[in-house]
Design a protein around this motif. Structure first.
Motif, PDB file in Angstrom:
ATOM      1  N   VAL A  99       0.832  -1.214   0.000  1.00 37.52           N
ATOM      2  CA  VAL A  99       0.000   0.000   0.000  1.00 37.52           C
ATOM      3  C   VAL A  99       0.862   1.258   0.000  1.00 37.52           C
ATOM      4  O   VAL A  99       0.642   2.176  -0.805  1.00 37.52           O
ATOM      5  CB  VAL A  99      -0.987  -0.005   1.195  1.00 37.52           C
ATOM      6  N   VAL A 100       1.854   1.325   0.872  1.00 37.31           N
ATOM      7  CA  VAL A 100       2.733   2.501   0.922  1.00 37.31           C
ATOM      8  C   VAL A 100       3.496   2.644  -0.388  1.00 37.31           C
ATOM      9  O   VAL A 100       3.652   3.743  -0.916  1.00 37.31           O
ATOM     10  CB  VAL A 100       3.678   2.443   2.139  1.00 37.31           C
ATOM     11  N   VAL A 102       2.561   1.582  -3.430  1.00 37.42           N
ATOM     12  CA  VAL A 102       1.642   2.007  -4.487  1.00 37.42           C
ATOM     13  C   VAL A 102       1.273   3.479  -4.323  1.00 37.42           C
ATOM     14  O   VAL A 102       1.256   4.240  -5.304  1.00 37.42           O
ATOM     15  CB  VAL A 102       0.380   1.116  -4.519  1.00 37.42           C
ATOM     16  N   ILE A 103       1.000   3.904  -3.101  1.00 40.11           N
ATOM     17  CA  ILE A 103       0.688   5.320  -2.868  1.00 40.11           C
ATOM     18  C   ILE A 103       1.864   6.184  -3.311  1.00 40.11           C
ATOM     19  O   ILE A 103       1.674   7.221  -3.956  1.00 40.11           O
ATOM     20  CB  ILE A 103       0.331   5.580  -1.392  1.00 40.11           C
ATOM     21  N   GLY A 104       3.071   5.767  -3.005  1.00 36.94           N
ATOM     22  CA  GLY A 104       4.255   6.512  -3.405  1.00 36.94           C
ATOM     23  C   GLY A 104       4.419   6.611  -4.909  1.00 36.94           C
ATOM     24  O   GLY A 104       4.899   7.615  -5.435  1.00 36.94           O
ATOM     25  N   PHE A 106       1.885   6.599  -7.169  1.00 32.28           N
ATOM     26  CA  PHE A 106       0.846   7.464  -7.720  1.00 32.28           C
ATOM     27  C   PHE A 106       0.836   8.869  -7.144  1.00 32.28           C
ATOM     28  O   PHE A 106       0.301   9.786  -7.763  1.00 32.28           O
ATOM     29  CB  PHE A 106      -0.528   6.809  -7.569  1.00 32.28           C
ATOM     30  N   ASP A 107       1.388   9.048  -5.959  1.00 36.31           N
ATOM     31  CA  ASP A 107       1.425  10.371  -5.331  1.00 36.31           C
ATOM     32  C   ASP A 107       2.761  10.529  -4.609  1.00 36.31           C
ATOM     33  O   ASP A 107       2.873  10.261  -3.412  1.00 36.31           O
ATOM     34  CB  ASP A 107       0.258  10.521  -4.360  1.00 36.31           C
ATOM     35  N   ALA A 110       2.947  12.209  -1.238  1.00 36.64           N
ATOM     36  CA  ALA A 110       2.202  11.677  -0.089  1.00 36.64           C
ATOM     37  C   ALA A 110       3.100  11.472   1.119  1.00 36.64           C
ATOM     38  O   ALA A 110       2.688  11.665   2.256  1.00 36.64           O
ATOM     39  CB  ALA A 110       1.519  10.364  -0.457  1.00 36.64           C
ATOM     40  N   PHE A 111       4.340  11.074   0.865  1.00 35.21           N
ATOM     41  CA  PHE A 111       5.304  10.864   1.934  1.00 35.21           C
ATOM     42  C   PHE A 111       6.537  11.702   1.613  1.00 35.21           C
ATOM     43  O   PHE A 111       7.448  11.228   0.946  1.00 35.21           O
ATOM     44  CB  PHE A 111       5.674   9.385   2.061  1.00 35.21           C
ATOM     45  N   THR A 115       9.523   6.408   4.523  1.00 36.77           N
ATOM     46  CA  THR A 115       9.171   5.506   5.603  1.00 36.77           C
ATOM     47  C   THR A 115       9.965   4.216   5.395  1.00 36.77           C
ATOM     48  O   THR A 115      10.646   4.052   4.379  1.00 36.77           O
ATOM     49  CB  THR A 115       7.663   5.155   5.592  1.00 36.77           C
ATOM     50  N   SER A 118       8.582   2.809   2.135  1.00 37.91           N
ATOM     51  CA  SER A 118       8.538   3.626   0.919  1.00 37.91           C
ATOM     52  C   SER A 118       9.237   2.920  -0.233  1.00 37.91           C
ATOM     53  O   SER A 118      10.246   2.232  -0.033  1.00 37.91           O
ATOM     54  CB  SER A 118       9.217   4.976   1.152  1.00 37.91           C
TER      55      SER A 118
END
Length: 147
Positions: A99-100, A102-104, A106-107, A110-111, A115, A118
């Motif tokens: 999840v972290v 994939v979020i990284g 696409f965005d 975001a972080f 992390t 990441s």
């Protein structure tokens, strides 16, 4: 004090050996232990010195540290209860890394600070992505009652 290493099969009251913490399992526990220590140290440093820069990222690292500690302890313990805790902890780790990651992708914003998870664990040679896959395979291979 001896650690309990035996359980009972469902079919009969015959003791079965819990092999999760033997052989390659010991290496798995050791790697989880190293990650528990490194994530805990990293999270403590980040939270104590620069938490206001990226509270979400540093909180995720602290969460990862807790997951690694729980996985280390539960993998080293015998019994069905600890087996289930191990499966849950390792699954949470895998979901967190994915999840972290994939979020990284696409965005990227975001972080703002990295992390533990990441880039799918790229800062740690992708071990955070591979480790739970190996852990789940080991747990499946050494599940209670198999045998």
């Amino acid at each position: 004090m001896r650690r309990k290493t035996q359980g009972y099969s469902k079919a009969a009251a015959v003791p079965v050996k819990d092999r999760r913490s033997t052989g390659p399992g010991r290496l798995l526990i050791a790697v989880y232990g190293v990650f528990a220590l490194s994530a805990t140290a990293r999270a403590a440093f980040q939270i104590l010195t620069k938490f206001d820069e990226a509270p979400l990222a540093y909180s995720l690292t602290a969460f990862a540290a807790a997951v690694y500690v729980l996985a280390t302890v539960s993998l080293a313990r015998a019994g069905r209860k600890w087996y289930r805790v191990s499966v849950a902890a390792v699954t949470v780790e895998l979901v967190g890394v994915v999840v972290v990651g994939v979020i990284g992708v696409f965005d990227a914003g975001a972080f703002p600070n990295e992390t533990m998870w990441s880039g799918f664990g790229s800062g740690y040679a992708y071990i955070p992505l591979v480790l739970p896959l190996l852990g789940l395979a080991w747990l499946y291979r050494n599940r209670p009652g198999k045998g």
